[in-house]
Write an enzyme that holds these catalytic residues in place. Structure first.
Site, PDB file in Angstrom:
ATOM      1  N   ASP A   1       3.179  77.318 125.215  1.00 30.92           N
ATOM      2  CA  ASP A   1       3.553  78.573 125.840  1.00 30.92           C
ATOM      3  C   ASP A   1       3.289  78.413 127.338  1.00 30.92           C
ATOM      4  O   ASP A   1       2.598  77.481 127.768  1.00 30.92           O
ATOM      5  CB  ASP A   1       2.712  79.700 125.246  1.00 30.92           C
ATOM      6  CG  ASP A   1       2.958  81.047 125.907  1.00 30.92           C
ATOM      7  OD1 ASP A   1       4.124  81.370 126.190  1.00 30.92           O
ATOM      8  OD2 ASP A   1       1.974  81.757 126.149  1.00 30.92           O
TER       9      ASP A   1
ATOM     10  N   ASP B   1       2.960  81.583 129.900  1.00 32.20           N
ATOM     11  CA  ASP B   1       2.120  82.677 130.389  1.00 32.20           C
ATOM     12  C   ASP B   1       0.841  82.786 129.588  1.00 32.20           C
ATOM     13  O   ASP B   1       0.873  82.959 128.368  1.00 32.20           O
ATOM     14  CB  ASP B   1       2.893  83.996 130.328  1.00 32.20           C
ATOM     15  CG  ASP B   1       4.082  84.008 131.275  1.00 32.20           C
ATOM     16  OD1 ASP B   1       3.855  83.974 132.484  1.00 32.20           O
ATOM     17  OD2 ASP B   1       5.227  84.036 130.794  1.00 32.20           O
TER      18      ASP B   1
END
Length: 225
Positions: A20, A22
């Site tokens: 991922d 963020d």
């Protein structure tokens, strides 16, 4: 088990590691919250107590529509453009990378195929990776703008695996948020959780993780086999 010494036993046969963005590689959630909260207030909306947790993992179209539902007096496409422009401006001044992000990605790059599945718009993904000089480390990057559904749906992770050419069940995903953990798990990946200290995932989502680590420095190079 000492989490700082975990060697992720059993992942040597994994084909790829999908990150991922963020909250994992870039400490952007506080920036997202500040920018979107101010945008909502400036345009007639009302920020709710659960708004930030609900927004985490949504695609651009989804969160823009949600902010409109909070009373923002603009159509969703204008909301998206306004917020993303403000985020890009903040990133041009400084990209708040998570501790160990650059070192971890570079350590694993070349030893195991790396992908990225992010809820950020393509524009911001490219800005962050270019600023951190990590673009070439990833075999494929996916924005949930580019798939039908954002997290917690598995679409982004499945598309990342497809672009890499890997079996999702032979991929490990590195996530921090509730919706991100649910998304990667639904895609059939083994999920390593690196919870953000300010935005911890819900207990039911964290329970989906195969390993829970205190930070990226604990993500062992054993991922490379």
């Amino acid at each position: 088990m000492n989490l700082r010494q975990v060697d992720v036993v059993g992942l040597g046969a994994m084909e790829a590691c999908v990150f991922d963005l963020d909250g994992v590689l870039v400490d952007s959630e506080p920036v997202w919250e500040e920018v979107r909260r101010a945008f909502v207030a400036d345009h007639g909306g009302t920020w709710q107590p659960d708004t930030q947790s609900r927004l985490m993992g949504m695609s651009t179209g989804e969160w823009a529509a949600y902010l409109h539902e909070l009373g923002v007096e603009l159509p969703p496409d204008e909301i998206a453009r306004g917020v993303v422009e403000q985020m890009a401006a903040r990133y041009r001044d400084d990209v708040p990378l998570m501790p160990g992000a650059v070192e971890t990605v570079r350590r694993l790059s070349g030893r195991i195929t790396l992908g990225l599945a992010s809820s950020s718009p393509r524009r911001l993904i490219d800005v962050v990776l270019e600023a951190a000089e990590l673009t070439e480390c990833f075999a494929a990057t996916v924005s949930t703008e580019e798939v039908p559904r954002g997290k917690p749906a598995p679409d982004g992770y499945l598309e990342a695996a497809r672009r890499i050419g890997a079996d999702p069940q032979k991929c490990v995903a590195v996530e921090d948020s509730s919706n991100g953990l649910r998304s990667a798990y639904a895609a059939g990946m083994r999920v390593i959780a690196v919870p953000h200290p300010r935005y911890p995932p819900a207990p039911d989502a964290l329970a989906l993780a195969w390993r829970v680590l205190p930070g990226l420095d604990a993500l062992s190079a054993e991922l490379a086999g």
